[in-house]
Design a protein around this motif. Sequence first.
Motif, short mmCIF file in Angstrom:
data_model
loop_
_atom_site.label_atom_id
_atom_site.label_comp_id
_atom_site.label_asym_id
_atom_site.label_seq_id
_atom_site.Cartn_x
_atom_site.Cartn_y
_atom_site.Cartn_z
N ASN A 51 0.89 -1.15 0.00
CA ASN A 51 0.00 0.00 0.00
C ASN A 51 0.93 1.21 0.00
N LEU A 52 0.98 1.89 -1.14
CA LEU A 52 1.96 2.95 -1.35
C LEU A 52 1.32 4.32 -1.23
N ALA A 53 2.01 5.21 -0.52
CA ALA A 53 1.61 6.61 -0.42
C ALA A 53 2.60 7.44 -1.21
N VAL A 54 2.07 8.36 -2.01
CA VAL A 54 2.89 9.28 -2.79
C VAL A 54 2.38 10.69 -2.51
N TRP A 55 3.30 11.60 -2.23
CA TRP A 55 2.94 13.00 -2.05
C TRP A 55 3.71 13.83 -3.06
N ARG A 56 3.02 14.80 -3.64
CA ARG A 56 3.65 15.72 -4.59
C ARG A 56 3.22 17.13 -4.26
N GLY A 57 4.19 18.03 -4.22
CA GLY A 57 3.91 19.43 -3.98
C GLY A 57 3.57 20.15 -5.27
N THR A 58 3.32 21.45 -5.16
CA THR A 58 3.03 22.29 -6.31
C THR A 58 4.30 22.49 -7.12
N GLY A 59 4.18 22.37 -8.43
CA GLY A 59 5.33 22.53 -9.31
C GLY A 59 5.66 23.99 -9.57
N ILE A 60 6.90 24.21 -9.98
CA ILE A 60 7.30 25.54 -10.41
C ILE A 60 7.75 25.44 -11.86
N GLY A 61 7.86 26.56 -12.52
CA GLY A 61 8.20 26.60 -13.93
C GLY A 61 6.98 27.04 -14.73
N THR A 62 7.12 26.98 -16.04
CA THR A 62 6.02 27.34 -16.93
C THR A 62 5.29 26.08 -17.36
N SER A 63 4.01 25.99 -17.03
CA SER A 63 3.16 24.83 -17.34
C SER A 63 3.80 23.51 -16.91
N PRO A 64 4.24 23.40 -15.63
CA PRO A 64 4.90 22.17 -15.19
C PRO A 64 3.92 21.01 -15.05
N THR A 65 4.31 19.83 -15.49
CA THR A 65 3.51 18.63 -15.30
C THR A 65 4.39 17.55 -14.67
N PHE A 66 3.74 16.67 -13.90
CA PHE A 66 4.40 15.62 -13.13
C PHE A 66 3.66 14.32 -13.34
N LEU A 67 4.38 13.24 -13.60
CA LEU A 67 3.79 11.91 -13.69
C LEU A 67 4.76 10.93 -13.06
N MET A 68 4.28 10.14 -12.09
CA MET A 68 5.08 9.08 -11.48
C MET A 68 4.42 7.75 -11.78
N GLN A 69 5.20 6.80 -12.24
CA GLN A 69 4.71 5.45 -12.52
C GLN A 69 5.61 4.44 -11.83
N MET A 70 5.04 3.28 -11.53
CA MET A 70 5.84 2.18 -11.02
C MET A 70 6.08 1.22 -12.17
N GLN A 71 7.32 0.76 -12.31
CA GLN A 71 7.66 -0.25 -13.30
C GLN A 71 8.16 -1.48 -12.59
N GLU A 72 7.97 -2.64 -13.25
CA GLU A 72 8.44 -3.91 -12.72
C GLU A 72 9.36 -4.58 -13.73
N SER A 73 10.25 -5.43 -13.22
CA SER A 73 11.19 -6.13 -14.10
C SER A 73 11.49 -7.52 -13.54
N PRO A 74 11.68 -8.51 -14.44
CA PRO A 74 12.09 -9.83 -13.98
C PRO A 74 13.62 -9.95 -13.88
N ASP A 75 14.34 -9.02 -14.57
CA ASP A 75 15.79 -9.21 -14.73
C ASP A 75 16.63 -7.94 -14.70
N LEU A 76 16.05 -6.81 -14.36
CA LEU A 76 16.71 -5.50 -14.33
C LEU A 76 17.08 -4.97 -15.71
#
Length: 122
Positions: free
Chosen positions: A37-62
Amino acid sequence: MNTEIRRIVLLPRFTTFAGARTFHTEPFNVREFAYANLAVWRGTGIGTSPTFLMQMQESPDLKIWVSNGVSYSGSGETNQSHSFGLDWIRLVVTLAGIDPAFSCWSAGDFALRTPPSHGGGR
């Protein structure tokens, strides 16, 4: 039987990412865990039209990494549950816009897999 839970920090408070690009965390072995059960917190971005996306990826072998279909893009705190089908995970943060920067953190309650029963009675 109670499930043993371990609290694990994936991104410490307050990790900051800057620049329009994609960032990858170090891989983390989740072989011994069934889900988190994962908690993620993100604050307000700075810059011009900033966007943020966080994803989790999985791997069998790195080497081969696939998204597990869960993403975080909203501000403030978001909580989601993840099941693990492969041995390794990493977080991928993608920033876009002109000179974007965001602070965030991520931590989770990781549930240990239940060891298989070996049968046999006393």
